[in-house]
Design a protein around this motif. Structure first.
Motif, PDB file in Angstrom:
ATOM      1  N   ARG A 160      32.525  20.943  25.753  1.00 53.36           N
ATOM      2  CA  ARG A 160      33.089  19.633  25.422  1.00 53.36           C
ATOM      3  C   ARG A 160      33.318  18.807  26.688  1.00 53.36           C
ATOM      4  N   ASP A 161      32.890  17.549  26.634  1.00 52.56           N
ATOM      5  CA  ASP A 161      33.050  16.694  27.813  1.00 52.56           C
ATOM      6  C   ASP A 161      34.508  16.358  28.071  1.00 52.56           C
ATOM      7  N   ASP A 162      35.345  16.255  26.998  1.00 50.42           N
ATOM      8  CA  ASP A 162      36.761  15.933  27.217  1.00 50.42           C
ATOM      9  C   ASP A 162      37.502  17.106  27.851  1.00 50.42           C
ATOM     10  N   LEU A 163      37.156  18.330  27.496  1.00 50.02           N
ATOM     11  CA  LEU A 163      37.781  19.489  28.134  1.00 50.02           C
ATOM     12  C   LEU A 163      37.310  19.605  29.582  1.00 50.02           C
ATOM     13  N   TYR A 164      36.028  19.354  29.802  1.00 50.84           N
ATOM     14  CA  TYR A 164      35.514  19.418  31.181  1.00 50.84           C
ATOM     15  C   TYR A 164      36.204  18.376  32.055  1.00 50.84           C
ATOM     16  N   ALA A 165      36.413  17.172  31.518  1.00 50.95           N
ATOM     17  CA  ALA A 165      37.105  16.127  32.282  1.00 50.95           C
ATOM     18  C   ALA A 165      38.532  16.552  32.611  1.00 50.95           C
ATOM     19  N   ARG A 166      39.174  17.264  31.678  1.00 50.32           N
ATOM     20  CA  ARG A 166      40.550  17.712  31.908  1.00 50.32           C
ATOM     21  C   ARG A 166      40.605  18.817  32.960  1.00 50.32           C
ATOM     22  N   LEU A 167      39.574  19.673  32.978  1.00 51.47           N
ATOM     23  CA  LEU A 167      39.550  20.782  33.935  1.00 51.47           C
ATOM     24  C   LEU A 167      39.083  20.360  35.315  1.00 51.47           C
ATOM     25  N   ASN A 168      38.401  19.224  35.386  1.00 47.94           N
ATOM     26  CA  ASN A 168      37.679  18.866  36.601  1.00 47.94           C
ATOM     27  C   ASN A 168      38.536  18.134  37.631  1.00 47.94           C
ATOM     28  N   LEU A 169      39.863  18.180  37.483  1.00 43.12           N
ATOM     29  CA  LEU A 169      40.737  17.538  38.476  1.00 43.12           C
ATOM     30  C   LEU A 169      40.718  18.314  39.788  1.00 43.12           C
ATOM     31  N   TRP A 170      40.951  19.633  39.683  1.00 37.87           N
ATOM     32  CA  TRP A 170      40.925  20.500  40.866  1.00 37.87           C
ATOM     33  C   TRP A 170      39.844  21.554  40.639  1.00 37.87           C
ATOM     34  N   THR A 171      38.676  21.334  41.210  1.00 35.33           N
ATOM     35  CA  THR A 171      37.535  22.222  41.031  1.00 35.33           C
ATOM     36  C   THR A 171      37.113  22.793  42.370  1.00 35.33           C
ATOM     37  N   TYR A 172      36.964  24.104  42.417  1.00 37.34           N
ATOM     38  CA  TYR A 172      36.599  24.772  43.668  1.00 37.34           C
ATOM     39  C   TYR A 172      35.458  25.755  43.403  1.00 37.34           C
ATOM     40  N   ALA A 173      34.417  25.649  44.210  1.00 34.93           N
ATOM     41  CA  ALA A 173      33.264  26.540  44.098  1.00 34.93           C
ATOM     42  C   ALA A 173      33.388  27.649  45.134  1.00 34.93           C
ATOM     43  N   LEU A 174      33.595  28.875  44.663  1.00 36.20           N
ATOM     44  CA  LEU A 174      33.736  30.015  45.569  1.00 36.20           C
ATOM     45  C   LEU A 174      32.355  30.493  45.997  1.00 36.20           C
ATOM     46  N   PRO A 175      32.111  30.578  47.290  1.00 40.37           N
ATOM     47  CA  PRO A 175      30.801  31.050  47.748  1.00 40.37           C
ATOM     48  C   PRO A 175      30.649  32.543  47.516  1.00 40.37           C
ATOM     49  N   GLY A 176      29.400  32.966  47.308  1.00 42.17           N
ATOM     50  CA  GLY A 176      29.117  34.383  47.179  1.00 42.17           C
ATOM     51  C   GLY A 176      29.174  35.078  48.532  1.00 42.17           C
ATOM     52  N   LEU A 177      29.116  36.397  48.512  1.00 43.26           N
ATOM     53  CA  LEU A 177      29.216  37.167  49.753  1.00 43.26           C
ATOM     54  C   LEU A 177      28.054  36.871  50.689  1.00 43.26           C
ATOM     55  N   THR A 224      25.160  42.433  57.083  1.00 45.13           N
ATOM     56  CA  THR A 224      25.144  41.020  57.478  1.00 45.13           C
ATOM     57  C   THR A 224      23.739  40.493  57.711  1.00 45.13           C
ATOM     58  N   GLY A 225      22.740  41.339  57.572  1.00 44.78           N
ATOM     59  CA  GLY A 225      21.362  40.916  57.788  1.00 44.78           C
ATOM     60  C   GLY A 225      20.768  40.281  56.546  1.00 44.78           C
ATOM     61  N   VAL A 226      19.591  39.679  56.705  1.00 44.67           N
ATOM     62  CA  VAL A 226      18.955  38.966  55.592  1.00 44.67           C
ATOM     63  C   VAL A 226      18.477  39.911  54.509  1.00 44.67           C
ATOM     64  N   GLN A 227      18.277  41.203  54.849  1.00 43.93           N
ATOM     65  CA  GLN A 227      17.792  42.137  53.838  1.00 43.93           C
ATOM     66  C   GLN A 227      18.880  42.512  52.840  1.00 43.93           C
ATOM     67  N   ALA A 228      20.146  42.271  53.182  1.00 43.10           N
ATOM     68  CA  ALA A 228      21.259  42.566  52.267  1.00 43.10           C
ATOM     69  C   ALA A 228      21.467  41.371  51.350  1.00 43.10           C
ATOM     70  N   ARG A 229      21.265  41.576  50.051  1.00 38.73           N
ATOM     71  CA  ARG A 229      21.279  40.448  49.117  1.00 38.73           C
ATOM     72  C   ARG A 229      22.641  40.254  48.443  1.00 38.73           C
ATOM     73  N   TRP A 230      23.373  41.331  48.228  1.00 33.15           N
ATOM     74  CA  TRP A 230      24.690  41.299  47.597  1.00 33.15           C
ATOM     75  C   TRP A 230      24.708  40.501  46.290  1.00 33.15           C
ATOM     76  N   PRO A 231      23.881  40.860  45.321  1.00 33.59           N
ATOM     77  CA  PRO A 231      23.859  40.107  44.050  1.00 33.59           C
ATOM     78  C   PRO A 231      25.181  40.183  43.295  1.00 33.59           C
TER      79      PRO A 231
END
Length: 528
Positions: A342-359, A400-407
């Protein structure tokens, strides 16, 4: 100098005295503040009730005799109950909003010595919130003397002006952000800035917070730490209630969230309060909120906005006052466009939105999280496990190398550390243990991708580590195509099918041979 204006209440007790010469031997706060040589009061805004009009006139006459340059400005402000915080604050706020303050032309002091304790607190709060644009003024008598003037002190609420307070405030703020990070000293600048902002929002706002990020990025743990921070600061009294919305399916979703009345449906043998009622006074964490159906979303929106909702099978609404934190690994904006959110619920939730980065996007934080997971293992199992130097260096070089994907992000790391700690001989993770775990992670990630690539068997570790992720994906596709093809030419035709149509002459085999040579690979290696 700009004119100085003092605003304060008439002290119905402290400012009163018998008429006669003896009154000048008594400290009266309102009169006394106009008797200081180092405090020139140009205008005195005096608040008082209707019943104290005579005392106000009496005090005004004495001020005129000791400070004729002070212009009196009486304001009648009546309270039905001067100890009713809501009434006092509301009427003072109305006064502050209506008064023609001019901070560019005048300086203001707010006298908080007189008036009831409730009035003094309200003046403090209104000054702190800048509705009253000035500093606080505190006066008191001189002990052991009959000095009618007393002493005065101006208090500036701008904490940044006081080095010691500012230092303690900064330390407290740093402690709060460290608390949100579970005490982990992370090195990712963007993540640290985000946590700093979340800390401010957590202690200043009760609005919903939306945490976005891939599975295992730490949304659930951060939500719980936000709750614990607010509880530490006495901002919540109720429990932390967590639910994974992906587990709520069908008719049971409504009952689990909003509760039901006995007999509402087959099997409803007793009343059920529901998760929203259980979170009353506390915090509700709806993880994977994008998995909820549209009907549940509509009721969640109502519960957020009105603090009321209707249990299943009931004709009477119930209330629950909770703060909502929502988590999702979906793009809710895209879900709105697709009609699944629902767009109205998304608008209500979207005041403080934070995207947590992956490992994988916080590789510099793997080392401190490694130590954190070992501490968690010790607390959980009662056994302290450590790395030896070679094992730690080898594991971190891989992790910490590029071969470690951490899905699986931090869940993958936690599981990896648990395995090494469990198999560590004598509580010490050695090089063999680390190598075995690295091999296990490679197998797990390869199996998850259906055997995504086997470049590690073709290229030495140093060469693989130098590959950008973009180049690795491209090379893995080329290798897979070669292994499916019967000849170098067939592989070239497959790989260069689009571009070969635009060329006058083609030699796909030679083109592919040169590409493989960049990585010291040959057709013979791959075909074999």
């Amino acid at each position: 100098m700009r004119p100085l204006v003092v605003l304060g209440f008439l002290g119905s007790t402290l400012d009163a005295s018998k008429f006669g010469p003896s009154r000048w031997g008594k400290w009266r706060p309102t009169v006394g503040l106009t008797m200081h040589e180092d405090l020139r009061v140009d205008r005195l805004v005096l608040l008082h009730g209707s019943q104290h009009g005579r005392l106000a006139d009496y005090v005004a006459a004495d001020i005129a005799s000791v400070s004729p340059e002070t212009r009196m400005e009486p304001h009648v402000l009546d309270f039905a109950d001067p100890w009713d915080f809501e009434e006092v604050y509301g009427k003072l706020l109305d006064f502050a909003r209506a008064y023609p303050f001019d901070p560019e032309a005048e300086d203001y002091l707010v006298h908080i010595t007189t008036g009831t304790h409730v009035a003094q607190i309200c003046l403090f709060l209104l000054t702190e919130a800048h509705y009253l644009p000035g500093r606080l003024l505190q006066t008191q008598p001189k002990r052991g003397t009959a000095d009618a003037a007393g002493t005065w002190t101006a208090i500036d609420l701008d904490l940044s002006r006081y080095d010691s307070i500012a230092t303690r405030f900064a330390a407290a703020s740093a402690e709060s952000t460290s608390f949100l990070k579970s005490g982990i000293d992370t090195g990712n600048a963007a993540f640290n800035r985000m946590i700093d902002e979340i800390e401010q929002v957590a202690i200043r706002s009760r609005a919903p917070v939306l945490l976005m990020g891939p599975t295992g990025a730490g949304k659930s743990q951060l939500a719980r730490r936000i709750y614990e921070l607010k509880r530490l600061k006495h901002q919540v009294r109720g429990p932390f209630v967590e639910v994974n919305c992906a587990t709520l399916k069908g008719d049971g979703a409504m009952s689990a969230l909003f509760g039901h009345r006995k007999g509402a449906f087959t099997g409803a043998v007793a009343d059920r309060p529901g998760l929203l009622r259980s979170a009353d006074g506390g915090m509700l964490f709806l993880d994977e909120i994008g998995e909820l159906g549209l009907d549940e979303q509509a009721m969640i929106l109502r519960a957020i906005e009105d603090k009321r909702f209707l249990p299943v099978g009931s004709d009477k609404e119930v209330g629950s006052d909770f703060q909502l934190i929502a988590g999702t690994n979906r793009d809710l904006g895209a879900c709105v466009a697709q009609g699944t959110f629902r767009d109205d619920l998304y608008a209500r939730l979207n005041l403080w939105t934070y995207a947590l980065p992956g490992l994988a996007d916080r590789r510099e934080d793997i080392a401190p999280n490694l130590d954190y997971e070992l501490e968690r293992f010790a607390e959980r199992e009662g056994t302290r496990v450590t790395f030896n130097k070679e094992a730690r260096e080898r594991y971190l070089a891989f992790a910490t190398g590029v071969q470690a994907r951490w899905p699986g992000n931090f869940r993958d790391l936690a599981a990896s550390v648990t395995r090494m700690a469990t198999f560590a001989p004598k509580g010490r993770i050695d090089l063999d243990c680390a190598e075995a775990e690295i091999a296990r992670l490679r197998r797990l990630w390869g199996a998850a991708d259906g055997g995504a690539d086997d470049l590690e068997a073709l290229l030495p570790g140093e060469a693989l580590a130098e590959l950008d992720p973009f180049d690795r994906v491209q090379l893995a596709h080329v290798v897979a195509t070669c292994r499916r093809s019967r000849s170098l030419s067939e592989a070239g035709r497959t790989l260069f099918a689009a571009s070969r149509a635009r060329r006058g002459s083609t030699n796909d085999a030679d083109r592919l041979r040169k590409y493989l040579a960049r990585f010291d690979l040959s057709w013979a290696q791959l075909a074999g």
